[in-house]
Design a protein around this motif. Structure first.
Motif, mmCIF file in Angstrom:
data_model
loop_
_atom_site.group_PDB
_atom_site.id
_atom_site.type_symbol
_atom_site.label_atom_id
_atom_site.label_comp_id
_atom_site.label_asym_id
_atom_site.label_seq_id
_atom_site.Cartn_x
_atom_site.Cartn_y
_atom_site.Cartn_z
ATOM 1 N N ARG A 75 0.865 -1.424 0.055
ATOM 2 C CA ARG A 75 0.046 0.062 -0.170
ATOM 3 C C ARG A 75 0.927 1.218 0.079
ATOM 4 N N ASP A 76 0.276 2.295 -0.614
ATOM 5 C CA ASP A 76 0.970 3.667 -0.500
ATOM 6 C C ASP A 76 1.424 4.127 0.910
ATOM 7 N N GLU A 77 2.591 4.417 1.333
ATOM 8 C CA GLU A 77 3.233 5.028 2.437
ATOM 9 C C GLU A 77 3.135 4.068 3.539
ATOM 10 N N SER A 78 3.116 2.697 3.220
ATOM 11 C CA SER A 78 3.044 1.751 4.308
ATOM 12 C C SER A 78 4.182 1.158 5.084
ATOM 13 N N ASP A 80 7.862 1.687 7.035
ATOM 14 C CA ASP A 80 8.657 2.489 7.688
ATOM 15 C C ASP A 80 10.070 2.471 7.359
ATOM 16 N N THR A 105 7.113 4.052 0.779
ATOM 17 C CA THR A 105 7.755 4.620 2.006
ATOM 18 C C THR A 105 6.776 5.626 2.817
ATOM 19 N N SER A 106 6.843 5.498 4.032
ATOM 20 C CA SER A 106 6.016 6.357 4.731
ATOM 21 C C SER A 106 6.730 7.807 4.711
ATOM 22 N N PRO A 107 5.946 8.871 4.906
ATOM 23 C CA PRO A 107 6.719 10.182 5.220
ATOM 24 C C PRO A 107 7.642 10.272 6.310
ATOM 25 N N SER A 108 7.294 9.340 7.294
ATOM 26 C CA SER A 108 8.283 9.377 8.279
ATOM 27 C C SER A 108 9.353 8.545 8.221
ATOM 28 N N GLY A 109 9.173 7.600 7.127
ATOM 29 C CA GLY A 109 10.092 6.700 7.035
ATOM 30 C C GLY A 109 11.496 6.660 6.143
ATOM 31 N N THR A 228 9.475 12.194 2.473
ATOM 32 C CA THR A 228 8.736 13.303 3.042
ATOM 33 C C THR A 228 7.968 13.849 1.648
ATOM 34 N N ARG A 229 6.681 14.103 1.956
ATOM 35 C CA ARG A 229 5.651 14.656 0.769
ATOM 36 C C ARG A 229 5.351 16.260 1.347
#
Length: 230
Positions: A75-78, A80, A105-109, A228-229
């Motif tokens: 999934r999107d941004e899933s 870490d 990759t998640s924004p915090s990942g 980061t987005r």
């Protein structure tokens, strides 16, 4: 060595997170990361026999799934921590893969990749030229990797070098480059010297270090990037 460095450097991020190793091969790397207690440790591998081997050898801590890296089944941004070690030099559509890395990759990942340094393994080879290694589609330099990651959307991109530690550099001061000796033997179909065979057989993870200095002389390149987005 790179997996163990990632395990230490990203211990807090890994803990209770989702960790994915794309192109996990035999599975030892995702198993190293799984030892740090992530909620999910997933290895992705296209080759059927290799995936079956990894699944059988490391059943306790990891999940192994067959997947084509052109279209990650995530999934999107899933994720870490997304890692892919010694893989990108084999891919026909690297920009497409890197876009997939950014997507999942998640924004915090973080996304962490390693690849052979073209300047070391194929000296004189220019960007885009076919590498000597028949299994490599392309090899890269540090600046090229930086630009590729940024083009895929990643920010805060850093390129480090994985290089020989003290024991190997001491050996090389007497016998010459251990990499050059192996490349020469492969290209000329020559036997390894007893000294080369002995040192290669004895190498382990402690013989390498990750270094931000003088990356262009390193053996492998290690890329760390944020997703980061805006």
């Amino acid at each position: 060595a790179a997996y163990h460095w990632v395990e230490r450097h990203f211990a807090k991020l890994i803990r209770d997170g989702v960790v994915v190793d794309a192109g996990c091969g035999e599975g030892y790397g995702i198993n190293v990361l799984a030892d740090n207690g992530p909620a999910t440790a997933l290895g992705l591998e296209l080759d059927e026999l290799t995936a079956a081997h990894a699944k059988a050898k490391y059943p306790a801590l990891t999940s192994i799934s067959r997947a084509n890296l052109d279209a990650l089944p995530l999934r999107d941004e899933s994720v870490d921590l997304f890692v892919s070690m010694q893989v990108i030099e084999h891919l026909w559509d690297l920009p497409g893969f890197l876009r997939e890395c950014f997507r999942v990759t998640s924004p915090s990942g973080n996304c962490v990749l390693t690849t052979p340094n073209r300047l070391t393994f194929s000296p004189g080879l220019q960007r885009g030229q076919k590498p000597t290694n028949p299994f490599h589609v392309e090899e890269f330099d540090a600046q090229q990797l930086l630009e590729l990651m940024q083009s895929a959307g990643f920010t805060d991109v850093a390129v480090l070098g994985l290089r020989h530690g003290t024991r190997l550099t001491n050996w090389e001061s007497v016998h010459g480059s251990v990499i050059d000796a192996q490349v020469y033997a492969a290209l000329t179909d020559s036997p390894w010297s007893p000294e080369l065979a002995e040192i290669v057989a004895s190498v382990d993870c402690t013989d390498f270090l990750v270094d931000p200095a003088d990356v262009d002389t390193s053996g492998d390149l290690l890329v760390i990037a944020k997703a980061t987005r805006e």
